[in-house]
Motif scaffolding. Structure first.
Motif, short mmCIF file in Angstrom:
data_model
loop_
_atom_site.label_atom_id
_atom_site.label_comp_id
_atom_site.label_asym_id
_atom_site.label_seq_id
_atom_site.Cartn_x
_atom_site.Cartn_y
_atom_site.Cartn_z
N VAL A 87 -0.32 0.33 -13.94
CA VAL A 87 0.20 1.65 -13.58
C VAL A 87 1.18 1.54 -12.41
CG1 VAL A 87 -0.39 3.98 -12.81
CG2 VAL A 87 -1.84 2.80 -14.48
N ASP A 88 0.88 0.68 -11.45
CA ASP A 88 1.79 0.47 -10.33
C ASP A 88 3.16 -0.01 -10.82
OD1 ASP A 88 0.32 1.25 -8.09
OD2 ASP A 88 -0.66 -0.70 -7.88
N MET A 134 19.68 -11.46 17.02
CA MET A 134 18.52 -10.68 16.59
C MET A 134 17.50 -11.60 15.92
SD MET A 134 20.68 -7.41 15.12
CE MET A 134 19.38 -6.17 15.12
N HIS A 135 16.23 -11.29 16.06
CA HIS A 135 15.17 -12.15 15.52
C HIS A 135 14.49 -11.47 14.34
CE1 HIS A 135 12.84 -9.35 17.99
NE2 HIS A 135 11.74 -9.74 17.32
N GLU A 136 13.92 -12.30 13.46
CA GLU A 136 13.30 -11.77 12.25
C GLU A 136 12.00 -11.05 12.60
OE1 GLU A 136 12.09 -13.12 7.69
OE2 GLU A 136 12.91 -14.59 9.11
N THR A 137 11.80 -9.92 11.94
CA THR A 137 10.59 -9.15 12.14
C THR A 137 10.00 -8.80 10.78
OG1 THR A 137 9.67 -7.22 13.29
CG2 THR A 137 11.78 -6.92 12.18
N SER A 138 8.96 -8.02 10.77
CA SER A 138 8.26 -7.72 9.52
C SER A 138 8.25 -6.23 9.25
CB SER A 138 6.81 -8.24 9.56
OG SER A 138 6.78 -9.63 9.75
N LEU A 139 8.23 -5.87 7.97
CA LEU A 139 8.10 -4.49 7.57
C LEU A 139 6.64 -4.23 7.23
CD1 LEU A 139 9.86 -1.92 6.93
CD2 LEU A 139 9.68 -2.59 4.55
N SER A 140 6.07 -3.22 7.82
CA SER A 140 4.66 -2.93 7.60
C SER A 140 4.47 -1.95 6.46
CB SER A 140 4.03 -2.36 8.88
OG SER A 140 4.72 -1.21 9.28
N LEU A 141 3.41 -2.15 5.71
CA LEU A 141 3.09 -1.29 4.59
C LEU A 141 1.68 -0.76 4.75
CD1 LEU A 141 4.38 -3.57 1.69
CD2 LEU A 141 5.62 -1.77 2.86
N ARG A 142 1.46 0.45 4.26
CA ARG A 142 0.12 1.02 4.30
C ARG A 142 -0.60 0.66 3.00
NH1 ARG A 142 -1.21 7.20 5.55
NH2 ARG A 142 1.00 7.35 5.11
N PRO A 143 -1.60 -0.19 3.03
CA PRO A 143 -2.29 -0.57 1.80
C PRO A 143 -3.36 0.45 1.42
CG PRO A 143 -3.25 -1.77 3.61
CD PRO A 143 -2.15 -0.90 4.20
N SER A 144 -3.72 0.45 0.14
CA SER A 144 -4.87 1.27 -0.28
C SER A 144 -6.14 0.47 -0.03
CB SER A 144 -4.76 1.61 -1.77
OG SER A 144 -5.00 0.46 -2.55
N GLN A 145 -7.26 1.09 -0.23
CA GLN A 145 -8.54 0.41 0.04
C GLN A 145 -8.78 -0.77 -0.90
OE1 GLN A 145 -11.48 3.51 -0.23
NE2 GLN A 145 -11.01 4.33 1.79
N VAL A 146 -8.17 -0.76 -2.07
CA VAL A 146 -8.41 -1.83 -3.03
C VAL A 146 -7.15 -2.63 -3.31
CG1 VAL A 146 -10.36 -0.71 -4.15
CG2 VAL A 146 -8.06 -0.23 -4.95
N GLY A 147 -6.13 -2.49 -2.48
CA GLY A 147 -4.95 -3.32 -2.60
C GLY A 147 -3.92 -2.87 -3.62
N SER A 148 -3.98 -1.63 -4.09
CA SER A 148 -2.96 -1.14 -5.00
C SER A 148 -1.65 -0.95 -4.24
CB SER A 148 -3.39 0.17 -5.65
OG SER A 148 -4.53 -0.04 -6.46
N VAL A 149 -0.57 -0.74 -4.99
CA VAL A 149 0.74 -0.62 -4.38
C VAL A 149 1.17 0.84 -4.27
CG1 VAL A 149 3.18 -1.27 -4.54
CG2 VAL A 149 1.40 -2.90 -5.22
N PHE A 150 1.03 1.60 -5.33
CA PHE A 150 1.42 3.01 -5.32
C PHE A 150 0.23 3.95 -5.56
CE2 PHE A 150 5.47 0.95 -6.58
CZ PHE A 150 6.25 1.39 -5.51
N LYS A 189 -3.88 4.93 -5.77
CA LYS A 189 -5.04 4.58 -4.96
C LYS A 189 -6.30 4.47 -5.81
CE LYS A 189 -5.89 9.44 -3.73
NZ LYS A 189 -5.89 10.43 -2.63
N GLY A 190 -7.24 3.67 -5.32
CA GLY A 190 -8.54 3.57 -5.97
C GLY A 190 -8.50 2.90 -7.33
N GLU A 191 -9.64 2.76 -7.93
CA GLU A 191 -9.75 2.20 -9.29
C GLU A 191 -9.76 3.35 -10.28
OE1 GLU A 191 -9.50 -0.72 -10.43
OE2 GLU A 191 -9.45 -1.83 -8.55
N ASP A 216 0.98 15.46 -9.22
CA ASP A 216 1.06 16.17 -7.94
C ASP A 216 0.63 15.32 -6.75
OD1 ASP A 216 1.79 18.43 -6.53
OD2 ASP A 216 -0.24 19.25 -6.50
N GLY A 217 0.80 14.02 -6.86
CA GLY A 217 0.55 13.13 -5.72
C GLY A 217 -0.90 12.88 -5.39
N GLN A 218 -1.83 13.50 -6.11
CA GLN A 218 -3.24 13.36 -5.71
C GLN A 218 -3.80 11.97 -5.99
OE1 GLN A 218 -6.09 15.59 -8.19
NE2 GLN A 218 -4.37 16.16 -9.52
N TYR A 219 -3.14 11.18 -6.82
CA TYR A 219 -3.63 9.84 -7.12
C TYR A 219 -2.80 8.75 -6.43
CZ TYR A 219 -6.15 12.32 -10.77
OH TYR A 219 -6.97 13.19 -11.45
N MET A 220 -1.85 9.17 -5.61
CA MET A 220 -1.01 8.21 -4.90
C MET A 220 -1.61 7.88 -3.54
SD MET A 220 1.31 7.93 -7.22
CE MET A 220 2.73 7.12 -6.49
#
Length: 454
Positions: free
Chosen positions: A43-44, A147-163, A165-167, A328-332
């Motif tokens: 699904v992701d 300039m020095h290399e830096t990282s982009l942070s991401l907010r993960p879901s509890q189970v590691g999905s990308v877009f 959430k949940g199983e 409606d975004g409730q599963y994202m």
């Protein structure tokens, strides 16, 4: 555990080599997929279709042994290839159009199946954490230091999905309608025509990146892309411009800053029209109009579907967009992730500054210790937006230098203006020189309507 995680190109590459196992319910009589019940990995990837720029889809489609034709867009892409690099505002502009970047690629790089083969982007900031960010190692405009290399942070879901959430066990139909688990089982089976249990069978298949890309391409041309992809893998999806009708995309202008009067920001285009056939043979246009045409290659698929007002695609990709919208975004994972899918943005510097299409650029922010994020909702204060350097600067009027004139054919072949070329176009159309007349049209930024076929 901190809210952010850092992008790791190595872990992304390792994950992208995996296949995804799918269970499909198949009608044995018609040999069609009724539905699949995939896990979040699938699904992701499916939802990520919306973030992919059209230029990327065309570039990847051309790698097939039997290249896929996407209406006139292939002609537009080839036109960029064939125009001399010196005609662009800066040389990198040509590559920006041929290899447009996905604003959601930090998330897409974490997908189990990564469709885009572009290398992950790197980010560089000043040690002083000032307002600048770059995708190339360069000197800070404010302090002059490297300039020095830096990282982009991401907010993960509890189970590691990308877009998503949940199983969550969504049901995905053959025409890519995504049905949430809360839907009534009886109504779903009835809607999908599952009446005789003896006429159906369960099929388990493994799909990889190639099959997933075939699913994307099939969704542009077919009403049954799951069947085409899972049960008929040898058939290449084709979308030929000669068979595509009424596939218009209507963009409504969005005005920013001070209001403009009707005459400001107008693009003048000369149409050469056949009087007897009542058809446009070609147009003579300046660099402003052609830059706008070329910018279509940078637009994410989701932005096109969002702005589709007239006409419909032969395929069913619009079903996918509509059902994601209905969720409606409730599963994202967050509203930010939902927005990335339904209202995708451009990487800074990839937007034609004079474009009336209303697409926005994604914003980057510092979140302590040099860590970057694009998710504004993570802040309890008003964050300072970083200025991206390295692509087109704010002074660039568009992708092309001016003044310049081009010939644009009705099927979006673009070439530098030439009387020899114009004669060839008329000859190919079997239109005599005595049968043409010029018509001047004005494309206004305040009321622009752009149409192109997929």
């Amino acid at each position: 555990m901190s809210w952010w995680m850092l992008c790791s190109p190595q872990s992304m590459a390792d994950k992208s080599t995996n296949n995804i196992e799918l269970k499909a319910l198949v009608d044995k009589g018609s040999n069609k997929v009724i539905f699949i019940e995939p896990d979040n990995d699938f699904v992701d990837v499916l939802f990520s279709f919306m973030t992919i720029p059209m230029g990327t889809i065309i570039r990847l489609a051309r790698k097939h042994s039997d290249p896929v034709v996407i209406g006139c867009m292939n002609n537009l892409y080839a036109s960029v290839e064939n125009i001399d690099e010196q005609k662009f505002w800066i040389p990198i502009c040509k590559d920006m159009l041929l290899h447009p970047r996905n604003a959601a690629d930090p998330q897409c790089n974490l997908l189990k199946l990564k469709l885009d083969d572009a290398e992950p982007r790197h980010y560089f900031t000043c040690y002083s954490y000032c307002k600048f960010i770059s995708c190339d190692k360069t000197n800070c405009p404010s302090h002059g230091i490297v300039m020095h290399e830096t990282s982009l942070s991401l907010r993960p879901s509890q189970v590691g999905s990308v877009f998503v959430k949940g199983e969550i066990r969504f049901t995905v139909t053959d025409d890519l309608q995504v049905i949430p688990p809360i839907a009534s089982t009886n109504s779903v089976f009835t809607k999908l025509g599952v009446m005789d249990v003896d006429a159906i069978e369960e099929l388990t298949v493994n799909i990889g990146t190639v099959e997933m890309f075939n699913l994307l391409m099939s969704s542009l041309v077919s009403k049954t892309p799951l069947t085409e992809t899972l049960l008929k893998p040898k058939q290449e999806p084709k979308l030929n411009s000669s068979t595509v009708i009424n596939q218009a995309i209507h963009f409504e202008s969005q005005m920013f800053g001070d209001s403009k009067n009707d005459e400001e920001g107008m693009i003048s285009v000369k149409l050469v029209v056949s009087k007897s056939k009542k058809m446009v043979c070609y147009a003579e246009a300046g660099e402003d109009f052609v830059s706008l045409l070329f910018s279509f290659l940078t637009l994410p698929l989701g932005f096109i579907l969002k702005n589709m007002k007239d006409g419909s695609l032969r395929g069913c990709i619009s079903h996918l967009y509509k059902t994601i919208q209905d969720l409606d975004g409730q599963y994202m994972i967050s509203n930010h992730h939902n927005e990335m899918i339904l209202d995708p943005k451009l990487v800074p510097g990839f937007c034609d500054k004079n474009s009336p299409l209303g697409i926005e650029e994604i914003s980057y922010y510092h979140h302590g210790n040099g860590v970057l994020t694009t998710d504004r909702s993570l802040f309890s204060w008003e964050p300072n937006q970083l200025k991206v350097i390295g692509n087109m600067d704010d002074s660039a009027p568009g992708f092309l230098k001016g003044p310049a004139m081009f010939v644009v054919t009705d099927n979006l072949v673009v070439r530098p203006i030439s009387r020899f070329l114009e004669l060839h176009v008329l000859k190919d159309l079997n239109v005599p020189v005595t049968d043409v007349e010029d018509q001047i049209v004005h494309v206004g930024f305040a009321s622009f309507v752009g149409f192109y076929s997929l």
